[in-house]
Scaffold this active site. Structure first.
Site, short mmCIF file in Angstrom:
data_model
loop_
_atom_site.label_atom_id
_atom_site.label_comp_id
_atom_site.label_asym_id
_atom_site.label_seq_id
_atom_site.Cartn_x
_atom_site.Cartn_y
_atom_site.Cartn_z
N ASP A 168 0.81 -1.22 0.00
CA ASP A 168 0.00 0.00 0.00
C ASP A 168 0.84 1.26 0.00
O ASP A 168 2.03 1.24 0.34
CB ASP A 168 -0.95 0.01 1.20
CG ASP A 168 -0.23 0.03 2.53
OD1 ASP A 168 0.79 -0.68 2.67
OD2 ASP A 168 -0.68 0.75 3.45
N HIS A 197 5.06 10.26 1.37
CA HIS A 197 3.66 10.62 1.67
C HIS A 197 3.21 11.94 1.06
O HIS A 197 2.17 12.47 1.46
CB HIS A 197 3.39 10.65 3.18
CG HIS A 197 3.58 9.34 3.86
ND1 HIS A 197 3.16 9.11 5.16
CD2 HIS A 197 4.11 8.16 3.44
CE1 HIS A 197 3.45 7.87 5.49
NE2 HIS A 197 4.03 7.27 4.46
N GLU A 235 0.21 -1.46 5.55
CA GLU A 235 1.22 -1.00 6.50
C GLU A 235 0.98 0.45 6.88
O GLU A 235 1.18 0.84 8.04
CB GLU A 235 2.61 -1.16 5.89
CG GLU A 235 3.76 -0.87 6.86
CD GLU A 235 4.22 0.59 6.89
OE1 GLU A 235 5.02 0.95 7.77
OE2 GLU A 235 3.76 1.38 6.03
#
Length: 407
Positions: free
Chosen positions: A80, A379, A175
């Site tokens: 992920d 991110h 995760e």
């Protein structure tokens, strides 16, 4: 397919996880990606390939050594990407021979990756970098790790003259929402120890991480017409704000580093009648971690003393510092450090200011430190990965496997 081509193809899969679905995997894109990887592992010629209904993909590179005493080593990465930013329609590009200046990611939207904001870029002058188009994250966390593991195993299949023991690999979902190891079948995996390829910049080797908990603080109010509210209205949002400022101002992520812990407000949802705050609590030291939780409970009682029955608190531990599980088997850290040196990489042993599947797996009986995958600025839209760092990570995997067989 080479390492870079693998990575560029993997980031096209939309695999953002979602903590609100209460499913495993939490999003369908992760299973689509896992099925794609399963076909690739079959084509490489691995054995014992399994993909369960929860999206956990495992496979074996059989031993080619006649020695019976070689332990089974594992390598793990997650499928992920972070829910913090879109992973849909990722459009990567390679910046050849980075010159140390600004990188225009998206001219139309004025999005630039600049060493003024991200000085770590200057460490990679002269290297090819993979960047985003500024509208999505890249997904090097952790598709760089996935690509490095599969490329290393493919290399060993192509070079049977390299002696090695049994190697297990695994790719797991979710995760990024803290659930990657929850349904990981450690006995089925069958490794003596493993490494997650989920670290950041080149050289990182981590076997200490935060102790972690999530807290939800709920405030109940009373709504009354504001024109007639004196001594009647209880505004839950204002009381929630009072709670926020009662916590230590400097013990937040933006004011801490290294081994310093924090309280981090990650969500706020409110009306006059009802407000909920969501926090994550982090500390490397277990005693300080427990004190942080008690402090939140203490503040909740203070609120209730002033506003009886207003505040309720739910705290759930997420994971613990893996150090206590790694220290009895420090030879696996020695192996990783030696592998890095053989790959001409300087090891940087440091604590993780975050979590890793390896922490939970270590407490489930699989010692599992974390090794760099090479990416930076995870991110977000400014994420990038230097290609040489990925190549070094792949080489470190190969050297670990060789060292395990030699020792």
């Amino acid at each position: 397919m080479n390492l870079v081509d693998r990575f560029l193809s993997y980031v096209k899969f939309d695999t953002q996880s979602d903590e609100l679905t209460n499913m495993t995997p939490s999003t369908p894109g992760q299973m689509i990606f896992a099925k794609h990887l399963k076909k690739e592992l079959e084509a490489i010629g691995l054995s014992d390939i399994t993909l369960d209904d929860n999206g956990y993909l495992m496979a074996t590179l059989p031993a080619n050594t006649t020695r019976a005493d070689v332990p089974t080593v594992g390598f793990i990465a997650h499928l992920d990407t972070s829910p913090d930013m879109s992973g849909h329609h990722v459009s990567p590009r390679i910046v050849e021979n980075y010159d140390g200046g600004d990188i225009v990611l998206n001219d139309k939207d004025g999005i630039t990756l600049s060493p003024r904001e991200f000085p770590e870029l200057l460490h990679y002058q002269g290297q090819p970098l993979i960047v985003t188009d500024g509208t999505t994250l890249l997904g090097a966390d952790d598709k760089a790790g996935v690509a490095e593991i599969i490329s290393a195993i493919a290399y060993l299949k192509e070079h049977p003259e390299i002696e090695h023991g049994k190697v297990r690999i695994a790719f797991n979902p979710d995760e990024e929402i803290g659930k990657g190891a929850h349904k990981f079948d450690v006995p089925h995996f069958g490794a003596d120890f493993a490494y997650t390829m989920d670290g950041g910049e080149i050289g990182e080797l981590e076997y200490e991480n935060f102790n972690a908990a999530m807290a939800r603080v709920t405030f109940k109010g009373r709504n009354v017409h504001p024109g007639y509210a004196k001594h009647k209205m209880i505004n839950s949002m204002r009381i929630a704000n009072q709670f926020v400022i009662m916590l230590p101002r400097w013990e937040t992520p933006e004011h801490t580093e290294d081994y310093e812990g924090f309280y981090h407000l990650v969500g706020m949802d409110g009306t006059v009648e009802l407000t909920t705050l969501t926090y994550i609590i982090r500390d490397h030291d277990r005693d300080r971690f427990e004190r942080r939780k008690k402090e939140m409970e203490h503040l909740g009682r203070k609120i209730n003393h002033e506003y009886p029955g207003c505040c309720s608190l739910e705290i759930n531990d997420q994971y613990y510092n893996m150090r206590e599980k790694i220290e009895p088997v420090m030879h696996i850290i020695d192996i990783a450090q030696e592998a890095m040196r053989r790959a001409d990489v300087t090891p940087k042993v440091q604590p993780i200011r975050g979590g890793t599947d390896g922490a939970q797996l270590s407490f489930k009986g699989l010692p599992c430190p974390n090794i760099f995958a090479g990416g930076l600025n995870f991110h977000g839209r400014y994420e990038f990965v230097p290609i040489p760092s990925m190549e070094k990570a792949m080489q470190v995997i190969i050297e670990i496997i060789k060292l395990v067989a030699q020792r």
